[in-house]
Design a protein around this motif. Sequence first.
Motif, short mmCIF file in Angstrom:
data_model
loop_
_atom_site.label_atom_id
_atom_site.label_comp_id
_atom_site.label_asym_id
_atom_site.label_seq_id
_atom_site.Cartn_x
_atom_site.Cartn_y
_atom_site.Cartn_z
N LEU A 127 0.63 -1.47 0.13
CA LEU A 127 -0.12 -0.21 -0.47
C LEU A 127 0.69 1.45 0.02
CD1 LEU A 127 -2.69 -0.80 2.62
CD2 LEU A 127 -3.44 -0.04 -0.28
N MET A 128 1.81 1.41 0.86
CA MET A 128 2.52 2.44 1.09
C MET A 128 3.45 2.77 -0.59
SD MET A 128 2.33 4.25 3.55
CE MET A 128 3.99 4.88 3.81
N THR A 129 3.91 1.13 -0.91
CA THR A 129 4.46 1.51 -2.40
C THR A 129 3.42 2.51 -3.64
OG1 THR A 129 6.58 0.00 -1.92
CG2 THR A 129 5.51 -0.01 -4.41
N LYS A 130 2.32 1.64 -3.38
CA LYS A 130 1.34 1.65 -4.57
C LYS A 130 1.46 3.27 -4.40
CE LYS A 130 -3.93 1.55 -4.94
NZ LYS A 130 -3.87 1.28 -5.99
N HIS A 131 0.38 4.62 -3.61
CA HIS A 131 0.71 5.92 -3.10
C HIS A 131 1.75 6.94 -2.79
CE1 HIS A 131 -3.19 4.25 -3.30
NE2 HIS A 131 -3.14 3.84 -2.25
N ILE A 132 3.24 5.91 -3.23
CA ILE A 132 4.01 6.67 -2.61
C ILE A 132 4.57 6.44 -4.45
CG2 ILE A 132 6.21 6.96 -2.43
CD1 ILE A 132 5.25 7.22 0.32
N VAL A 133 4.93 5.98 -5.22
CA VAL A 133 5.32 5.24 -6.35
C VAL A 133 4.62 6.68 -7.64
CG1 VAL A 133 4.87 3.95 -7.96
CG2 VAL A 133 6.53 3.62 -6.09
N PRO A 134 3.72 6.93 -7.81
CA PRO A 134 3.21 8.09 -8.22
C PRO A 134 3.93 9.45 -8.42
CG PRO A 134 0.94 6.61 -7.80
CD PRO A 134 1.79 6.44 -6.41
N GLY A 135 3.70 9.60 -7.05
CA GLY A 135 5.01 10.30 -7.03
C GLY A 135 6.39 10.62 -7.62
N MET A 136 7.05 9.06 -7.15
CA MET A 136 8.25 9.12 -8.02
C MET A 136 8.39 8.64 -9.01
SD MET A 136 9.67 6.13 -5.42
CE MET A 136 10.04 6.69 -3.66
N ILE A 137 6.85 8.30 -9.78
CA ILE A 137 7.27 8.30 -11.71
C ILE A 137 7.28 9.61 -11.86
CG2 ILE A 137 5.54 7.96 -13.50
CD1 ILE A 137 5.73 5.04 -11.48
N ARG A 138 6.42 10.38 -11.65
CA ARG A 138 6.17 11.83 -11.57
C ARG A 138 7.75 13.26 -11.97
NH1 ARG A 138 1.39 12.22 -9.41
NH2 ARG A 138 2.79 12.94 -7.62
N GLN A 139 8.52 12.74 -11.24
CA GLN A 139 9.63 13.21 -10.78
C GLN A 139 11.07 12.50 -11.51
OE1 GLN A 139 10.18 14.00 -6.86
NE2 GLN A 139 10.92 11.81 -5.94
N GLU A 140 10.45 11.40 -11.52
CA GLU A 140 11.35 10.28 -12.67
C GLU A 140 12.91 9.89 -11.62
OE1 GLU A 140 12.59 11.85 -15.96
OE2 GLU A 140 10.62 11.08 -17.11
N SER A 141 12.02 9.62 -10.41
CA SER A 141 13.35 9.43 -9.45
C SER A 141 12.61 8.66 -7.65
CB SER A 141 14.18 10.49 -9.36
OG SER A 141 14.19 11.40 -8.37
N GLY A 142 13.37 7.92 -7.99
CA GLY A 142 13.06 7.23 -5.98
C GLY A 142 13.82 5.56 -6.11
N SER A 143 14.07 5.71 -4.16
CA SER A 143 14.69 5.01 -3.55
C SER A 143 13.38 4.55 -2.67
CB SER A 143 16.50 5.34 -3.09
OG SER A 143 16.90 4.04 -2.74
N ILE A 144 12.94 3.16 -2.48
CA ILE A 144 12.53 2.68 -1.50
C ILE A 144 13.51 1.07 -0.98
CG2 ILE A 144 10.37 0.76 -1.77
CD1 ILE A 144 9.76 2.41 -4.25
N ILE A 145 13.04 1.48 -0.07
CA ILE A 145 13.92 -0.16 1.03
C ILE A 145 12.72 -0.63 1.82
CG2 ILE A 145 15.97 -0.42 2.26
CD1 ILE A 145 15.96 3.81 1.37
N ASN A 146 12.57 -1.65 1.44
CA ASN A 146 12.11 -2.39 2.25
C ASN A 146 12.33 -3.25 3.58
OD1 ASN A 146 9.65 -1.40 0.59
ND2 ASN A 146 10.04 -2.50 -0.79
N PHE A 147 12.26 -3.40 4.25
CA PHE A 147 12.49 -4.50 5.60
C PHE A 147 12.35 -5.62 5.02
CE2 PHE A 147 14.28 -0.68 7.23
CZ PHE A 147 14.96 -1.18 8.44
N SER A 148 12.85 -6.56 5.13
CA SER A 148 13.20 -7.92 4.97
C SER A 148 13.26 -8.21 5.97
CB SER A 148 13.75 -8.75 3.96
OG SER A 148 12.71 -10.58 3.95
N SER A 149 14.76 -9.66 6.27
CA SER A 149 15.03 -10.59 7.22
C SER A 149 15.98 -11.77 7.00
CB SER A 149 13.74 -11.18 8.07
OG SER A 149 14.32 -11.37 9.52
N ILE A 150 16.83 -11.97 7.59
CA ILE A 150 17.38 -12.95 7.24
C ILE A 150 16.13 -13.96 7.52
CG2 ILE A 150 19.89 -13.08 8.53
CD1 ILE A 150 18.06 -13.93 10.60
N HIS A 151 14.65 -13.82 7.86
CA HIS A 151 14.31 -14.70 7.76
C HIS A 151 13.15 -15.11 6.23
CE1 HIS A 151 15.01 -16.12 11.91
NE2 HIS A 151 15.04 -15.01 11.98
N GLY A 152 13.84 -13.78 5.64
CA GLY A 152 13.11 -14.01 4.26
C GLY A 152 14.07 -14.61 2.82
N LEU A 153 15.12 -15.54 4.07
CA LEU A 153 16.02 -16.09 3.10
C LEU A 153 16.61 -17.47 3.51
CD1 LEU A 153 18.80 -13.04 3.33
CD2 LEU A 153 17.00 -13.60 0.94
#
Length: 262
Positions: A127-153
């Motif tokens: 949800l956070m990505t869905k609603h923030i990405v449009p602004g990043m697309i408009r400015q053609e830049s952005g960095s998203i960092i998602n917290f996974s875990s060692i337990h995602g590996l």
Amino acid sequence: MVETATQAGKKSPEGRMAGKVAVVTGGRGDLGSATARLLADHGATVASLDRAGTPAVGVHPRITEYDVDVTDESSVMETIRTLEAKHGSTDVLVNAAGIIGPAGASHTATVDDFNVIFDVNVKGVWLMTKHIVPGMIRQESGSIINFSSIHGLTGGRNVPLYHATKGAVRLLSKSDAAAYGAHGIRVNSIHPGSMNTRMSRRSAEQSDIGAEAYYKQLVGGNPLPRQGEPDEIAYGVLYLASDESRFTTGSELVIDGGYTAV
């Protein structure tokens, strides 16, 4: 004179995030608050998002606190509208909000257990990505960092639903990296190991083998046999958020004392 990539990357430490707007979910937790503070210390304007009623860790002149339920689309949309009206488009999104949920094998969990942990750990990131990405697309830049875990590996016996959510975050990050790279948006996941947090300390205190034995069992076999500190994760986020990592996307930054190496 044409500026080279190396020259462009030479920034003073104080300027690594200068002029950037960052949003950090789970910003009142140990890892989220350490991340928010470090980004702010390096020049970012930071919006720290967390559940209503969760106390803020401290005050920082470049951090503003917002109450949001990341599992509720209307709450997310309203908060992002407020942020964009105040600061413009977001440059950096850090999805640090997450829960572990109850321990136990899959057959012992309830549907409610499943829904709650997937809502926070996966739906919240989406949800956070869905609603923030449009602004990043408009400015053609952005960095998203998602917290996974060692337990995602790696797999494990105790919290299979948590493992499943963190594996989902890992692959959502890769998929979004592939989808949004053409728009100048980078998406990476970060994978903490065992950390010195309030949640970990509560688990140690409640352990039936005692805190010392608990920690020895937890990290004693690591190449670096200790827990990590929240700022050690925050520095990893700082790298992925800054322009220093501008050629890094779809990657996994593992910060675990070597847990996954053995």
